[in-house]
Enzyme design. Structure first.
Site, PDB file in Angstrom:
ATOM      1  N   THR A 180      19.137  32.871  57.256  1.00 41.58           N
ATOM      2  CA  THR A 180      20.194  31.860  57.189  1.00 41.58           C
ATOM      3  C   THR A 180      21.148  32.140  56.035  1.00 41.58           C
ATOM      4  O   THR A 180      22.370  31.998  56.167  1.00 41.58           O
ATOM      5  CB  THR A 180      19.578  30.463  57.033  1.00 41.58           C
ATOM      6  N   HIS A 189      23.548  34.829  57.016  1.00 37.33           N
ATOM      7  CA  HIS A 189      24.613  34.306  57.884  1.00 37.33           C
ATOM      8  C   HIS A 189      25.692  33.611  57.057  1.00 37.33           C
ATOM      9  O   HIS A 189      26.898  33.794  57.291  1.00 37.33           O
ATOM     10  CB  HIS A 189      24.032  33.316  58.900  1.00 37.33           C
TER      11      HIS A 189
END
Length: 353
Positions: A40, A43
């Site tokens: 995450t 990203h």
């Protein structure tokens, strides 16, 4: 205080200064000691389409961490200054149907630490007491820093009984490797893990898998005879998010097989429903950790001798964050840990990458 933050909408992150938070009523102020880098975070750092849609800058990143309690707000009863703690990064409302029923991991209003609110890539982080897990037994700080993804692995690995079963895991990322170690520790007869990265397959072998299979060079059914299997796998754990991996897993399951799915696909996944129906397969989605059954199980597994140390391959100081993110993005790694007590760490075999 120092923090790794997304200061503006767009690619990149910056080591910057932000105000030090304070613990309000019911909250705990934690001095961060170690953090783990999650997909995450990658990203958000790259500012892909998901991040641009989901994240608002400025934001301090990070949700995998361990720290020492520095202060507590009024009303905090079970956490004290000096405690070594990790944090559950899903902040839940406590009022929806699932929260009221004790299924907090299914809260419809979940807020993500380091995604929707300032996270743990900083000198200090604040959490509600209900999200703080106190380590009551001695624990390696690097392992405590990755309790969040370890929880995903445990939640997936124990979704179905594995004692005496043949287990197939598709995707030898860090969570897949930890799930494999948990399955072996919990008594699986054999654990087969698949990937196309020889680096990660080698790490999986160090974690104790029975077979680490490069599916670019071999097929899953080819390993079954050497494991004395005749009807297929009993339990599957899909960790890769790849459509072809799930399809191969379904084809390799025996009648009555059960599949736990943690990997998030980026598009639609065609499923052979005829096989699912005629073999009476069970497919179960897994999200996050069960609060706090999974956390209790994690602690007990470590106390009973589960060794996760091979999964941590790289360690950096907080000023080496660019190197840390590059290592995590390379794929030639397990878990990457940032030490918030040191600006730099010397190069070693573990972090030379």
């Amino acid at each position: 205080m120092k923090a790794l933050a997304k200061t503006v909408a767009g690619p990149g992150i910056e080591l910057t200064e932000v105000p030090t938070p304070r613990a309000a009523a019911g909250e705990v102020l934690i001095k961060v000691l170690r953090t783990g880098i999650c997909g995450t975070d990658l990203h958000i750092e790259s500012w892909d389409a998901w991040a641009a849609k989901s994240v608002r800058a400025p934001l301090v990143l990070g949700h995998e961490f361990v720290g020492e309690v520095a202060d507590v707000g009024s009303g905090v009863r079970d956490v004290s200054p000096g405690d070594i703690v990790s944090g559950e990064g899903h902040l839940v409302c406590g009022k929806c149907r699932n929260c009221m029923a004790g299924r907090r991991h299914l809260c419809i209003r979940t807020v993500g630490l380091g995604v929707h609110t300032d996270g743990a890539f900083a000198d200090y982080v604040v959490l509600p007491e209900s999200n703080v897990w106190v380590h009551r037994h001695p624990i390696d700080l690097d392992i405590a820093a990755i309790f969040d993804p370890f929880g995903n692995a445990v939640h997936t690995a124990l979704a179905f009984p594995v004692l005496g079963e043949d287990v197939l895991i598709t995707g030898a990322g860090p969570i897949g490797m930890m799930a494999a170690a948990v399955a072996r520790h919990a008594g699986a007869r054999s654990v087969v893990i698949t990937d196309v990265s020889e680096y990660r397959l080698d790490l999986a072998r160090k974690m104790g898998v029975t077979v680490a299979l490069d599916v670019s060079a071999g097929r899953i059914p080819e390993v079954m005879p050497e494991l004395r299997m005749s009807e297929g796998f009993d339990v599957g754990m899909e960790m890769s998010g790849r459509a072809d991996a799930l399809q191969d897993m379904i084809a390799a399951m025996g009648p009555g097989g059960r599949i736990a799915i943690l990997g998030l696909p980026t598009g639609d996944v065609p499923v052979d429903m005829a096989t699912v129906v005629t073999r009476m397969l069970t497919l179960r989605g897994i999200y996050g950790r069960e609060m706090y059954d999974t956390w209790y199980a994690m602690s007990v597994l470590l106390q009973s001798g589960l060794d996760l140390s091979p999964v941590i391959t790289h360690r950096f100081g907080y000023e080496q964050h660019a190197q840390a993110f590059a290592a995590a993005r390379s794929g030639q790694c397990g878990k990457v840990v940032i030490d918030w007590t040191s600006p730099t760490l010397p190069a070693t075999d573990a972090d030379a990458g």
